[in-house]
Write an enzyme that holds these catalytic residues in place. Structure first.
Site, PDB file in Angstrom:
ATOM      1  N   HIS A  51     -11.465  -0.863   6.660  1.00 45.86           N
ATOM      2  CA  HIS A  51     -10.032  -1.065   6.499  1.00 45.86           C
ATOM      3  C   HIS A  51      -9.214  -0.209   7.479  1.00 45.86           C
ATOM      4  O   HIS A  51      -8.396  -0.739   8.222  1.00 45.86           O
ATOM      5  CB  HIS A  51      -9.689  -0.742   5.032  1.00 45.86           C
ATOM      6  CG  HIS A  51      -8.244  -0.820   4.671  1.00 45.86           C
ATOM      7  ND1 HIS A  51      -7.803  -0.801   3.368  1.00 45.86           N
ATOM      8  CD2 HIS A  51      -7.124  -0.878   5.407  1.00 45.86           C
ATOM      9  CE1 HIS A  51      -6.484  -0.872   3.334  1.00 45.86           C
ATOM     10  NE2 HIS A  51      -6.045  -0.925   4.565  1.00 45.86           N
ATOM     11  N   HIS A  83      -4.734   0.778  10.758  1.00 51.76           N
ATOM     12  CA  HIS A  83      -5.950  -0.030  10.812  1.00 51.76           C
ATOM     13  C   HIS A  83      -6.517   0.094  12.228  1.00 51.76           C
ATOM     14  O   HIS A  83      -6.909  -0.898  12.839  1.00 51.76           O
ATOM     15  CB  HIS A  83      -5.640  -1.489  10.442  1.00 51.76           C
ATOM     16  CG  HIS A  83      -4.920  -1.626   9.135  1.00 51.76           C
ATOM     17  ND1 HIS A  83      -3.856  -2.473   8.943  1.00 51.76           N
ATOM     18  CD2 HIS A  83      -5.117  -0.996   7.935  1.00 51.76           C
ATOM     19  CE1 HIS A  83      -3.422  -2.374   7.686  1.00 51.76           C
ATOM     20  NE2 HIS A  83      -4.166  -1.478   7.057  1.00 51.76           N
ATOM     21  N   HIS A 140      -0.666   5.493   7.847  1.00 50.78           N
ATOM     22  CA  HIS A 140      -1.789   4.648   7.427  1.00 50.78           C
ATOM     23  C   HIS A 140      -1.987   3.592   8.498  1.00 50.78           C
ATOM     24  O   HIS A 140      -1.118   2.756   8.728  1.00 50.78           O
ATOM     25  CB  HIS A 140      -1.519   3.976   6.078  1.00 50.78           C
ATOM     26  CG  HIS A 140      -2.515   2.889   5.780  1.00 50.78           C
ATOM     27  ND1 HIS A 140      -3.872   3.101   5.855  1.00 50.78           N
ATOM     28  CD2 HIS A 140      -2.356   1.567   5.468  1.00 50.78           C
ATOM     29  CE1 HIS A 140      -4.506   1.965   5.572  1.00 50.78           C
ATOM     30  NE2 HIS A 140      -3.615   1.024   5.353  1.00 50.78           N
ATOM     31  N   GLU A 153       0.808  -1.226   0.000  1.00 49.67           N
ATOM     32  CA  GLU A 153       0.000   0.000   0.000  1.00 49.67           C
ATOM     33  C   GLU A 153       0.849   1.287   0.000  1.00 49.67           C
ATOM     34  O   GLU A 153       0.375   2.344   0.421  1.00 49.67           O
ATOM     35  CB  GLU A 153      -0.934  -0.003   1.207  1.00 49.67           C
ATOM     36  CG  GLU A 153      -1.980  -1.106   1.137  1.00 49.67           C
ATOM     37  CD  GLU A 153      -3.033  -0.932   2.207  1.00 49.67           C
ATOM     38  OE1 GLU A 153      -4.165  -0.596   1.853  1.00 49.67           O
ATOM     39  OE2 GLU A 153      -2.714  -1.130   3.389  1.00 49.67           O
TER      40      GLU A 153
HETATM   41 ZN   LIG Z   1      -3.992  -0.978   5.042  1.00 51.41          ZN
END
Ligand SMILES: [Zn+2]
Length: 233
Positions: A163, A95, A93, A74
């Site tokens: 996500h 979760h 980023h 990603e």
């Molecule tokens: Zn991710």
């Protein structure tokens, strides 16, 4: 460059130890030497990242000098946002469980606390599986990264449905404390909904005034304390 790398390593460890990053989240920083490059670990659990694991990428998400090591699928989240947003110097980023909760609900995530002001009046939710063509929900190509960056716009945070989230900032320290504070703000908001009654959000003026305070000495004090807590200096 050395300070940016040491901040990046510390951020990985802080966000991992605080439960904001799981074993698959990541943090990046724009290169202080070249604005068209960014720094990101090789594909590794954030709690295990060291300075030797940090790689340099161009804004297409390609490793400079060739990929001798596994890289995050990603990474396009980072490359696309750095392309679109010259003001962004660091990206998280995650979760984070609290972000995922709001990403699957029609109830908006919004700023209700002084430390959550950067979220604004409603964090957008990005659809990672447009027209059912990306069932992994991973932002694993340039097209999805570009769409995500466009959906983020000028905001500091966006949710990704089912996500996680993406949080940006003008420095590694501020992006890191924002990621911690996003989780705290979401918990307060969830508790407020459980308590019942009307929820009062921050006003636009409060959002603006408080976001300006982020770069103050107080914010630096928080970062210095957090960095020391994971063995950084
Ligand atoms: Zn991710």
């Amino acid at each position: 460059m050395a300070t940016t790398i040491s901040d990046l390593v510390a951020s990985n460890h802080i966000l991992s130890s605080q439960g904001v990053l799981d074993n698959y989240g990541h943090v990046s920083a724009r290169s202080p030497a070249r604005s068209d490059r960014f720094l990101l670990s090789r594909s590794l659990a954030p709690g295990s990242v060291t300075s030797e694991d940090i790689l340099e990428f161009d804004l297409d998400g390609t490793v400079v000098g060739g990929a001798a090591k596994r890289v995050y699928l990603e990474r396009f989240i980072h490359s696309a946002i750095y392309r679109a947003r010259p003001d962004v110097m660091a990206i998280v980023h995650s979760h984070s469980p609290t972000s995922i909760t709001f990403s699957i609900s029609k109830v908006p995530l919004r700023a209700v606390t002084h430390f959550g002001a950067f979220i604004g009046d409603r964090a957008a939710v990005f659809e990672g599986d447009p027209e059912g063509k990306n069932p992994t929900l991973l932002i694993a190509n340039n097209e999805l990264g570009t769409r995500l960056a466009a959906a983020l716009g000028d905001n500091q945070m966006i949710l990704i449905r089912g996500h996680g989230d993406v949080i940006v900032g003008p420095s590694v320290s501020i992006a890191t404390t924002r990621a911690l504070n996003a989780a705290k703000n979401a918990k307060v908001l969830l508790d407020g909904y459980r308590l019942g009654g009307e929820i009062t959000s921050l006003t636009k003026d409060e959002d603006n005034a408080l976001t300006k305070l982020e770069a103050s000495d107080q914010e630096q004090r928080e970062w210095t304390t957090l960095k020391k807590s994971v063995g950084g200096r």
